[in-house]
Design a protein around this motif. Structure first.
Motif, PDB file in Angstrom:
ATOM      1  N   GLY A 249      -6.146 -50.632 -59.694  1.00  0.00           N
ATOM      2  CA  GLY A 249      -5.825 -51.935 -60.475  1.00  0.00           C
ATOM      3  C   GLY A 249      -4.431 -52.420 -59.917  1.00  0.00           C
ATOM      4  O   GLY A 249      -4.240 -53.694 -59.587  1.00  0.00           O
ATOM      5  N   VAL A 250      -3.694 -51.453 -59.988  1.00  0.00           N
ATOM      6  CA  VAL A 250      -2.297 -51.639 -59.450  1.00  0.00           C
ATOM      7  C   VAL A 250      -1.978 -52.164 -58.219  1.00  0.00           C
ATOM      8  O   VAL A 250      -1.428 -53.286 -57.752  1.00  0.00           O
ATOM      9  N   LEU A 251      -2.680 -51.404 -57.265  1.00  0.00           N
ATOM     10  CA  LEU A 251      -2.673 -51.638 -55.982  1.00  0.00           C
ATOM     11  C   LEU A 251      -3.726 -53.174 -55.655  1.00  0.00           C
ATOM     12  O   LEU A 251      -2.874 -53.859 -54.827  1.00  0.00           O
ATOM     13  N   GLY A 252      -4.631 -53.426 -56.556  1.00  0.00           N
ATOM     14  CA  GLY A 252      -5.364 -54.574 -56.181  1.00  0.00           C
ATOM     15  C   GLY A 252      -4.444 -55.762 -56.799  1.00  0.00           C
ATOM     16  O   GLY A 252      -4.480 -56.923 -56.018  1.00  0.00           O
ATOM     17  N   ALA A 253      -3.672 -55.762 -57.710  1.00  0.00           N
ATOM     18  CA  ALA A 253      -2.956 -56.694 -58.227  1.00  0.00           C
ATOM     19  C   ALA A 253      -1.650 -56.977 -57.310  1.00  0.00           C
ATOM     20  O   ALA A 253      -1.366 -58.118 -57.100  1.00  0.00           O
ATOM     21  N   ILE A 254      -1.084 -55.962 -56.652  1.00  0.00           N
ATOM     22  CA  ILE A 254      -0.161 -56.208 -55.369  1.00  0.00           C
ATOM     23  C   ILE A 254      -0.585 -56.940 -54.132  1.00  0.00           C
ATOM     24  O   ILE A 254      -0.100 -57.913 -53.705  1.00  0.00           O
ATOM     25  N   LEU A 255      -1.971 -56.385 -53.939  1.00  0.00           N
ATOM     26  CA  LEU A 255      -2.707 -57.144 -52.966  1.00  0.00           C
ATOM     27  C   LEU A 255      -2.994 -58.763 -53.175  1.00  0.00           C
ATOM     28  O   LEU A 255      -2.594 -59.564 -52.493  1.00  0.00           O
ATOM     29  N   ILE A 256      -3.420 -59.035 -54.585  1.00  0.00           N
ATOM     30  CA  ILE A 256      -3.355 -60.486 -54.757  1.00  0.00           C
ATOM     31  C   ILE A 256      -2.238 -61.280 -54.825  1.00  0.00           C
ATOM     32  O   ILE A 256      -2.086 -62.301 -54.473  1.00  0.00           O
ATOM     33  N   ALA A 257      -1.063 -60.537 -55.356  1.00  0.00           N
ATOM     34  CA  ALA A 257       0.146 -61.309 -55.354  1.00  0.00           C
ATOM     35  C   ALA A 257       0.519 -61.621 -53.954  1.00  0.00           C
ATOM     36  O   ALA A 257       1.008 -62.580 -53.347  1.00  0.00           O
ATOM     37  N   ALA A 258       0.202 -60.618 -52.922  1.00  0.00           N
ATOM     38  CA  ALA A 258       0.401 -60.807 -51.671  1.00  0.00           C
ATOM     39  C   ALA A 258      -0.287 -61.976 -50.947  1.00  0.00           C
ATOM     40  O   ALA A 258       0.141 -62.667 -50.229  1.00  0.00           O
ATOM     41  N   VAL A 259      -1.780 -61.991 -51.151  1.00  0.00           N
ATOM     42  CA  VAL A 259      -2.598 -63.029 -50.652  1.00  0.00           C
ATOM     43  C   VAL A 259      -2.329 -64.282 -51.022  1.00  0.00           C
ATOM     44  O   VAL A 259      -2.509 -65.307 -50.264  1.00  0.00           O
ATOM     45  N   MET A 260      -1.768 -64.526 -52.288  1.00  0.00           N
ATOM     46  CA  MET A 260      -1.581 -65.883 -52.928  1.00  0.00           C
ATOM     47  C   MET A 260       0.039 -66.303 -52.630  1.00  0.00           C
ATOM     48  O   MET A 260       0.329 -67.347 -53.016  1.00  0.00           O
ATOM     49  N   GLY A 261       0.521 -65.492 -51.902  1.00  0.00           N
ATOM     50  CA  GLY A 261       2.027 -65.762 -51.325  1.00  0.00           C
ATOM     51  C   GLY A 261       2.733 -65.637 -52.431  1.00  0.00           C
ATOM     52  O   GLY A 261       4.024 -66.438 -52.243  1.00  0.00           O
ATOM     53  N   ARG A 262       2.844 -65.090 -53.417  1.00  0.00           N
ATOM     54  CA  ARG A 262       3.645 -65.032 -54.490  1.00  0.00           C
ATOM     55  C   ARG A 262       4.323 -63.446 -54.574  1.00  0.00           C
ATOM     56  O   ARG A 262       4.635 -63.182 -55.747  1.00  0.00           O
ATOM     57  N   PHE A 263       4.080 -62.736 -53.677  1.00  0.00           N
ATOM     58  CA  PHE A 263       4.739 -61.155 -53.633  1.00  0.00           C
ATOM     59  C   PHE A 263       6.375 -61.583 -53.306  1.00  0.00           C
ATOM     60  O   PHE A 263       6.583 -62.056 -52.187  1.00  0.00           O
ATOM     61  N   SER A 264       7.136 -61.097 -54.077  1.00  0.00           N
ATOM     62  CA  SER A 264       8.528 -60.831 -53.754  1.00  0.00           C
ATOM     63  C   SER A 264       9.064 -59.466 -54.491  1.00  0.00           C
ATOM     64  O   SER A 264       8.568 -59.172 -55.545  1.00  0.00           O
TER      65      SER A 264
END
Length: 429
Positions: A249-264
């Motif tokens: 779940g944590v890995l998936g959440a990080i990937l979602i944040a990256a795909v949505m362009g909101r990872f920082s």
């Protein structure tokens, strides 16, 4: 024994009134009771053993991971994506966009495990949008308060992890058992909203979204839906342990944040800090309640209470109704985690002796504890909505009152039809 129980209650309430943290209040109450009534017990050895025993169960490792997953999704701005993705599909239903509160909370609950986080992330976007479109403000706040409680019932659930550890039940089976009740409760909320708006005639004129807008909506909720499918698929097929599921779940959440362009990096650091604070708070409550429950055991309080209740000659169903009222009352003063860890050593032996399945009781307790999230003066969902709207707690509590009633009705239905909770995990055995 009644006198000792009253002393414990007064001491605990006094500490809470003095603004002492709940975990420390629980710890201090247990420590003082033992010091006064059982001074022969070597407190240093006793307390350290209790603390270590409360924190070593391996399933507890999944708890901070699920909390971190939730915080990463909050940092990724999931609420706006949920609203924009669901609005084109739900706007024309009776009740209109009010259903976004329920469906959005259901989806976020399936990737968070926290009631307060579910309420916060959905309400941050939905309440201003519903107000701008002219929807009933009371029903908007009430439906959000009620739907936010689904964060406890729909897996993965932090409360279920705590129950499973204390009751020594399979957390995977508890997660599976929560699926049908969670979806059923969401459907009950949506039915109430539809009937209320239809009978009152207060629904604003619905939008007429194009199919292009609906397809864009699917794109918005697609990453979250994919994470839900991954978690629930691994859960039902039993291909991952609870801790492994949390890591996925944590890995998936990080990937979602990256795909949505909101990872920082800054957002991830903020999410990590919030997860540490929440995990530490829950850990302190678990430690404090472990010492208090051990103190109760040494003093013979659970046995005395169980004997008193058994002497009343209640039928199994009447016992469940009494416990439901008991949990609803406790919910006015304590959070869900505290209620579970404080009461389970007393209530679980009672219900198993009455013939109820401890797996079913886990789901029933979660529903009962959900009530604590929307009952004043200590209702965390109410506080979250207050911070977003500026309304008084009394106003928000009145808005949530119909959903409080629906929770009570659903808890009774769960007692009448235990198969709601037991059928799906039965397919795994």
């Amino acid at each position: 024994m009644l006198e000792i129980s009253l002393v414990a209650i007064l001491l605990f309430v006094g500490l809470l009134a003095g603004s002492v943290w709940i975990g420390l209040s629980l710890f201090a109450t247990g420590y003082i009771l033992l010091s006064v009534f059982k001074p022969n017990i070597p407190m240093d050895i006793f307390s350290s053993g209790v603390i270590w025993g409360a924190l070593i169960p391996s399933p507890l490792l999944s708890l901070p991971l699920f909390i971190l997953m939730s915080e990463i999704l909050v940092a990724a701005g999931l609420g706006r994506s949920l609203f924009s993705g669901l609005a084109p599909w739900l706007g024309r239903l009776p009740g209109g966009l009010l259903h976004v509160n329920v469906v959005g909370s259901t989806l976020f609950a399936a990737v968070s495990g926290s009631s307060a986080a579910t309420t916060a992330i959905v309400g941050k976007v939905s309440l201003p949008e519903l107000a701008a479109r002219g929807y009933d403000r009371q029903l908007a706040m009430g439906s959000l308060a009620g739907a936010g409680t689904l964060g406890f019932l729909i897996p993965p659930s932090i409360i279920m992890i705590i129950y499973g550890v204390i009751a020594e039940q399979s957390i995977l089976e508890l997660f599976v058992a929560g699926v049908i009740p969670g979806l059923s409760l969401a459907a009950l909320y949506m039915l109430y909203i539809a009937l209320h708006q239809t009978l009152s005639g207060a629904q604003p004129k619905p939008d007429r979204p194009s199919w292009a807008e609906r397809l864009r909506g699917l794109r918005d909720i697609g990453p979250v839906a994919g994470l839900i499918v991954a978690i629930m698929g691994a859960l039902y097929m039993g291909i991952a342990s609870v801790t492994e599921l949390a890591a996925i779940g944590v890995l998936g959440a990080i990937l979602i944040a990256a795909v949505m362009g909101r990872f920082s990096t800054a957002a991830m650091i903020r999410a990590g800090r919030r997860a540490v604070r929440t995990s530490a708070m829950i850990g302190l409550i678990i430690i404090g309640a472990a010492l208090l429950n051990s103190a109760f055991s040494f003093l013979g309080i659970p046995k005395a209470i169980a004997g008193h209740i058994a002497g009343l000659g209640l039928s199994p169903f009447a016992l469940i109704l009494v416990l439901l009222a008991f949990y609803a009352l406790l919910g006015m003063f304590l959070d869900g985690t505290s209620i579970i860890v404080m009461t389970l050593p007393i209530t679980l032996p009672l219900v198993t002796a009455a013939g109820y399945d401890p797996l079913w009781f886990g789901i029933f307790v979660v529903v009962a504890v959900e009530i604590s999230q929307i009952t004043p003066p200590i209702g965390f969902n109410l506080f979250v909505i207050q911070s977003q709207t500026g309304e008084g707690i009394g106003t928000i509590a009145r808005a949530a009152l119909p959903f409080f009633g629906l929770l009570l009705v659903f808890a009774v239905l769960l007692a009448i039809f235990p198969g709601l909770a037991l059928w799906l995990p039965g397919t795994l055995r």
